[in-house]
Design an enzyme around this catalytic site. Sequence first.
Site: not given
Length: 348
Positions: A122, A268
């Site tokens: 979202y 990462d």
Amino acid sequence: MTIVTVDGPRSTTPDVVDVVALGESMVTFLPSRPGRLADVPSFDRAIGGAESNVACVLAAAGHTTRWISRVGADGFGDHLVEAVGAYGVDVSAVRRDPDRPTGVYFRTAGDRATDDHEVAYYRAGSAASAMSVRTMDLDAIRSGRVLHLSGITPALSADCLDLMRALTARAPGRPLVSFDVNHRPGLWRDGDGPAVLLELARGADLVFVGEDEAWDMGGPEAVRAALPEPELLVVKQGAAGATAFHGEHVTSVPALRVDVVAAVGAGDAFAAGFLSATLRGLPVRERLRHGHLTAAAALTVPGDLAAPPARHHADRLAALDDAAWGTLRLGPGWTQADARAEEEVRTP
């Protein structure tokens, strides 16, 4: 730059830090138990963001870092800024947007690499999607020895892409630009991702890319042939290891054997470990090994973020000969084993 106030001159130029990381972070909702999103009754809150992950790991490793982004003027934005700042990251340049929300996403507990894995984003119209040359402090963005970017940001909006093009444009006096391709096909609905990411990578000084991540070229050498511009190119090859191209030199280091707890956050962490070693001026071989070790720290914990191994511990492992490196196997708790051993030696 210096401005004059009633109290006298005041510098508006941010202090120089080791690494500035620019990009969107979101509040992540992790399921309380395995199952479809439709069936999970409750979720635990965490944070997620490729660039802020790198900043947090580097801060935990003792480097000065600054995360720059935009978040909503909402509770989720408060949580993100506080959570990232708690790792020791400078968050003073994060901007609050009163008109756009902080992005959030939900994911299932399964491995992201499986077909059963679900992610619900979202983030459309989020505060971070409004990052642009006009809305961001370019002096703050360029206030690190290294500027770390990823291929997620240009997918967020046309303004974000323009900002990335400005930051990867080669210009005198810019910091070393580190770019993790981080190709997420779902973010590129028009299918332009590979071409755009290749364009941006060509402007970077240091590039991280998975062998099959964005360009199916048939091996590290083919990736280098298509991407000769970066001074240092790191091609990640999954379980096979990683290969670095530095000028005319090619250095390969096999991956470690790891008892994986959760296959999230490793990319990462690898970038953070490699950047940490780069900031310390270590040889490329040791940089690759530190990348593998920091990735192993992430792979052996449940969440996206894991504390890196202590520097002396990582240095000792990175200095192993090839035979010893090849037999090394790391499992849950390995980053704490060396600290416990030292404590036992110090305790009478």
